[in-house]
Design a protein around this motif. Structure first.
Motif, PDB file in Angstrom:
ATOM      1  N   VAL A 128       0.841  -1.207   0.000  1.00  0.00           N
ATOM      2  CA  VAL A 128       0.000   0.000   0.000  1.00  0.00           C
ATOM      3  C   VAL A 128       0.876   1.256   0.000  1.00  0.00           C
ATOM      4  N   LEU A 129       1.897   1.288   0.830  1.00  0.00           N
ATOM      5  CA  LEU A 129       2.798   2.446   0.888  1.00  0.00           C
ATOM      6  C   LEU A 129       3.515   2.649  -0.443  1.00  0.00           C
ATOM      7  N   THR A 130       3.930   1.553  -1.060  1.00  0.00           N
ATOM      8  CA  THR A 130       4.625   1.650  -2.352  1.00  0.00           C
ATOM      9  C   THR A 130       3.686   2.177  -3.432  1.00  0.00           C
ATOM     10  N   GLU A 131       2.429   1.772  -3.345  1.00  0.00           N
ATOM     11  CA  GLU A 131       1.452   2.285  -4.315  1.00  0.00           C
ATOM     12  C   GLU A 131       1.202   3.774  -4.107  1.00  0.00           C
ATOM     13  N   GLN A 132       1.121   4.199  -2.834  1.00  0.00           N
ATOM     14  CA  GLN A 132       0.955   5.635  -2.561  1.00  0.00           C
ATOM     15  C   GLN A 132       2.171   6.411  -3.044  1.00  0.00           C
ATOM     16  N   ASN A 133       3.353   5.836  -2.887  1.00  0.00           N
ATOM     17  CA  ASN A 133       4.575   6.483  -3.371  1.00  0.00           C
ATOM     18  C   ASN A 133       4.543   6.642  -4.887  1.00  0.00           C
ATOM     19  N   LEU A 134       4.047   5.594  -5.580  1.00  0.00           N
ATOM     20  CA  LEU A 134       3.952   5.673  -7.038  1.00  0.00           C
ATOM     21  C   LEU A 134       2.987   6.784  -7.457  1.00  0.00           C
ATOM     22  N   GLN A 135       1.857   6.906  -6.761  1.00  0.00           N
ATOM     23  CA  GLN A 135       0.904   7.976  -7.085  1.00  0.00           C
ATOM     24  C   GLN A 135       1.538   9.351  -6.891  1.00  0.00           C
ATOM     25  N   PHE A 136       2.290   9.523  -5.802  1.00  0.00           N
ATOM     26  CA  PHE A 136       2.958  10.795  -5.538  1.00  0.00           C
ATOM     27  C   PHE A 136       3.978  11.098  -6.630  1.00  0.00           C
ATOM     28  N   LEU A 137       4.800  10.092  -6.997  1.00  0.00           N
ATOM     29  CA  LEU A 137       5.843  10.320  -8.006  1.00  0.00           C
ATOM     30  C   LEU A 137       5.250  10.538  -9.394  1.00  0.00           C
ATOM     31  N   THR A 138       4.112   9.880  -9.651  1.00  0.00           N
ATOM     32  CA  THR A 138       3.435  10.121 -10.930  1.00  0.00           C
ATOM     33  C   THR A 138       2.997  11.576 -11.031  1.00  0.00           C
ATOM     34  N   GLU A 139       2.473  12.114  -9.921  1.00  0.00           N
ATOM     35  CA  GLU A 139       2.062  13.520  -9.896  1.00  0.00           C
ATOM     36  C   GLU A 139       3.271  14.445 -10.038  1.00  0.00           C
ATOM     37  N   GLN A 140       4.387  14.088  -9.412  1.00  0.00           N
ATOM     38  CA  GLN A 140       5.598  14.916  -9.532  1.00  0.00           C
ATOM     39  C   GLN A 140       6.127  14.933 -10.966  1.00  0.00           C
ATOM     40  N   ALA A 141       6.062  13.748 -11.623  1.00  0.00           N
ATOM     41  CA  ALA A 141       6.510  13.689 -13.018  1.00  0.00           C
ATOM     42  C   ALA A 141       5.611  14.542 -13.909  1.00  0.00           C
ATOM     43  N   THR A 154      13.456  22.355 -16.063  1.00  0.00           N
ATOM     44  CA  THR A 154      14.450  21.893 -17.030  1.00  0.00           C
ATOM     45  C   THR A 154      14.128  20.459 -17.449  1.00  0.00           C
ATOM     46  N   ARG A 155      14.788  20.075 -18.547  1.00  0.00           N
ATOM     47  CA  ARG A 155      14.609  18.698 -19.003  1.00  0.00           C
ATOM     48  C   ARG A 155      15.176  17.708 -17.969  1.00  0.00           C
ATOM     49  N   THR A 156      16.184  18.167 -17.235  1.00  0.00           N
ATOM     50  CA  THR A 156      16.749  17.305 -16.186  1.00  0.00           C
ATOM     51  C   THR A 156      15.712  16.993 -15.111  1.00  0.00           C
ATOM     52  N   ASP A 157      14.914  17.993 -14.710  1.00  0.00           N
ATOM     53  CA  ASP A 157      13.859  17.771 -13.724  1.00  0.00           C
ATOM     54  C   ASP A 157      12.876  16.711 -14.210  1.00  0.00           C
ATOM     55  N   VAL A 158      12.514  16.811 -15.485  1.00  0.00           N
ATOM     56  CA  VAL A 158      11.563  15.847 -16.054  1.00  0.00           C
ATOM     57  C   VAL A 158      12.172  14.448 -16.040  1.00  0.00           C
ATOM     58  N   ALA A 159      13.441  14.336 -16.436  1.00  0.00           N
ATOM     59  CA  ALA A 159      14.100  13.027 -16.492  1.00  0.00           C
ATOM     60  C   ALA A 159      14.222  12.421 -15.098  1.00  0.00           C
ATOM     61  N   GLN A 160      14.579  13.236 -14.107  1.00  0.00           N
ATOM     62  CA  GLN A 160      14.695  12.732 -12.738  1.00  0.00           C
ATOM     63  C   GLN A 160      13.346  12.245 -12.200  1.00  0.00           C
ATOM     64  N   ALA A 161      12.287  12.994 -12.461  1.00  0.00           N
ATOM     65  CA  ALA A 161      10.952  12.603 -12.002  1.00  0.00           C
ATOM     66  C   ALA A 161      10.493  11.324 -12.694  1.00  0.00           C
ATOM     67  N   VAL A 368      12.830  17.394  -3.900  1.00  0.00           N
ATOM     68  CA  VAL A 368      11.503  16.857  -3.549  1.00  0.00           C
ATOM     69  C   VAL A 368      11.535  15.332  -3.590  1.00  0.00           C
ATOM     70  N   LEU A 369      12.153  14.780  -4.628  1.00  0.00           N
ATOM     71  CA  LEU A 369      12.201  13.312  -4.767  1.00  0.00           C
ATOM     72  C   LEU A 369      12.978  12.682  -3.620  1.00  0.00           C
ATOM     73  N   ASN A 370      14.093  13.311  -3.217  1.00  0.00           N
ATOM     74  CA  ASN A 370      14.873  12.781  -2.103  1.00  0.00           C
ATOM     75  C   ASN A 370      14.093  12.853  -0.797  1.00  0.00           C
ATOM     76  N   ALA A 371      13.374  13.950  -0.588  1.00  0.00           N
ATOM     77  CA  ALA A 371      12.575  14.100   0.635  1.00  0.00           C
ATOM     78  C   ALA A 371      11.459  13.065   0.677  1.00  0.00           C
ATOM     79  N   GLN A 372      10.827  12.817  -0.460  1.00  0.00           N
ATOM     80  CA  GLN A 372       9.768  11.807  -0.523  1.00  0.00           C
ATOM     81  C   GLN A 372      10.327  10.411  -0.261  1.00  0.00           C
ATOM     82  N   ASN A 373      11.517  10.139  -0.778  1.00  0.00           N
ATOM     83  CA  ASN A 373      12.143   8.836  -0.559  1.00  0.00           C
ATOM     84  C   ASN A 373      12.422   8.602   0.932  1.00  0.00           C
ATOM     85  N   THR A 374      12.817   9.674   1.621  1.00  0.00           N
ATOM     86  CA  THR A 374      13.051   9.570   3.065  1.00  0.00           C
ATOM     87  C   THR A 374      11.767   9.223   3.805  1.00  0.00           C
TER      88      THR A 374
END
Length: 437
Positions: A128-141, A154-161, A368-374
């Motif tokens: 469940v937590l992994t699925e919520q993480n995927l939803q969050f990262l999908t929104e960030q992308a 930047t294009r780098t932000d898009v690639a990282q997301a 943001v991605l690093n903070a979410q991973n934490t």
């Protein structure tokens, strides 16, 4: 919804390994009846009949002879060097050892069921937590792409997301697979599908107050130690039994028989007719030399006794290590739960702040991605720690030999191995088992 108590009760009833161990105890029970047969008489009946035909010399006349023998023989051992007495004592010690081994198997089964129960809860939470993480990262992308399209990113932000989102897809797939694997293990141990499981609490009230107290209890109560101690008794009686083969043996026997003889035609024989006879006697056997075999068997049994005594020390060391390991895991898991809760609270505040700062251009998408991973890592660690606290409490109770149906208050009829033992230990005859087979 199923509770952990209900799951343990089902495992106690349905687990195939546990039922196999119970059958093994019933097999061992019969060794007492087998040993006691040495006290009892052996009765053998015999019967034979022969018919022959022959021709007389110089005559066409044939002679037919019919003979028959029928009898019953009784043999009773009067003294066998105390072998039967010691064999019975050894068999009874083996039964006591098998009962303690069964109790150990029961405790292991209950612990495995509790562990499987908590594994299912943890792995479902992780999915469940992994699925919520995927939803969050999908929104960030999506947000990174939108900002790039209006020239704010930047294009780098898009690639990282996108990379983080793709990684989350793989993590979700692995988490769901692990949850299914845990459910399969649960089914193997408990004998049923997990369904919806209620949260479980550690067995704090049933645990000793200290590690030293737990070790002391385990040394006197753990079934693995008690089983090896009973095996020492069995080995000692086996030595005495084998030494009995060096002593004289005295047996008594009695028998009745009837012999029948009939010769036809016309040949007169004084032995024709029926002869009845009876006999009674005693046999004394004194062993003198057996080629060294008996002596070697005695030495072998003595070495087995020595090994059995060492096995007691092995089981004590193993139990002590198990108690210490479970206790330290329990303490560490409790501390880990408290620490991870603090991590989650702090990381969630940090994530919210980083998102706000990113929105005003002071932080990057990577921040943001690093903070979410934490945050997600701390939540997964908390789920694991909460599982570890409960499982470690059951591990302590199992390691000290107290993870039983009675102490847990399981709603199940307790299996009593002594019922089968009492039913068969003195049986003189009968092919049916106590349950009717």
């Amino acid at each position: 919804n199923r509770s952990i108590t209900g799951a343990l009760a089902k495992a106690y009833q349905n687990n195939s390994q546990l039922n196999s161990a119970r059958a093994g105890v019933r097999v061992t029970d019969e060794s007492v009846a087998i040993a006691k047969s040495g006290y009892r008489p052996v009765v053998v009946g015999s019967a034979s009949i022969d018919y022959s035909s022959s021709h007389l010399n110089g005559s066409n006349q044939s002679v037919r002879l019919t003979t028959g023998n029928f009898g019953v023989q009784i043999n009773q051992m009067l003294f066998d060097g105390f072998q039967t007495k010691n064999n019975v004592a050894a068999a009874e010690a083996q039964v006591r050892a098998s009962v303690e081994s069964l109790r150990n198997t029961e405790e292991n089964t209950l612990f495995n069921a509790a562990s499987a129960y908590m594994d299912v809860i943890r792995d479902r939470q992780v999915a469940v937590l992994t699925e919520q993480n995927l939803q969050f990262l999908t929104e960030q992308a999506r947000a990174a792409r939108s900002r790039f399209e209006v020239g704010e990113g930047t294009r780098t932000d898009v690639a990282q997301a996108d990379a983080s989102r793709s990684s989350a897809v793989a993590q979700l797939s692995a988490a769901r697979a692990q949850a299914l694997a845990s459910a399969a293990t649960y089914h193997q141990i408990v004998g049923d599908e997990p369904g919806k499981l209620k949260a479980a609490a550690p067995l704090g009230k049933l645990l000793p107050s200290s590690l030293d107290g737990a070790i002391a209890i385990a040394a006197t109560e753990h079934p693995a130690i008690l089983a090896t101690e009973h095996l020492v008794d069995a080995a000692a009686f086996s030595v005495k039994s084998q030494e009995g083969a060096l002593l004289p043996q005295l047996s008594a026997n009695a028998g009745v028989s009837s012999a029948y003889r009939n010769t036809v035609p016309g040949v007169v024989s004084t032995s024709d007719g029926t002869t009845n006879s009876a006999s009674i006697g005693a046999t004394l056997t004194i062993p003198i030399y057996s080629g060294g075999r008996t002596s070697a068997l005695v030495r072998q049994r003595k070495e087995s006794l020595s090994q059995a005594r060492i096995e007691v020390d092995v089981s004590r060391d193993t139990v002590r290590q198990a108690v210490t390991s479970a206790w330290t895991q329990y303490t560490a898991a409790q501390q880990s739960v408290a620490a991870n809760r603090q991590v989650i609270a702090a990381a969630q505040l940090a994530l919210n702040g980083v998102i706000e700062e990113r929105n005003v251009g002071q932080r990057t998408t990577l921040d943001v991605l690093n903070a979410q991973n934490t945050v997600i890592s701390a939540k997964i660690n908390l789920a694991s720690s909460e599982r570890d606290v409960v499982v470690a409490s059951y591990a302590i109770l199992s390691a000290i030999g107290r993870l039983s149906v009675d102490r847990l208050g399981l709603p199940v009829t307790k299996y009593k191995p002594e019922e089968h033992y009492n039913a068969v230990k003195d049986k003189w005859y009968g092919l049916r088992t106590p349950d009717g087979r």
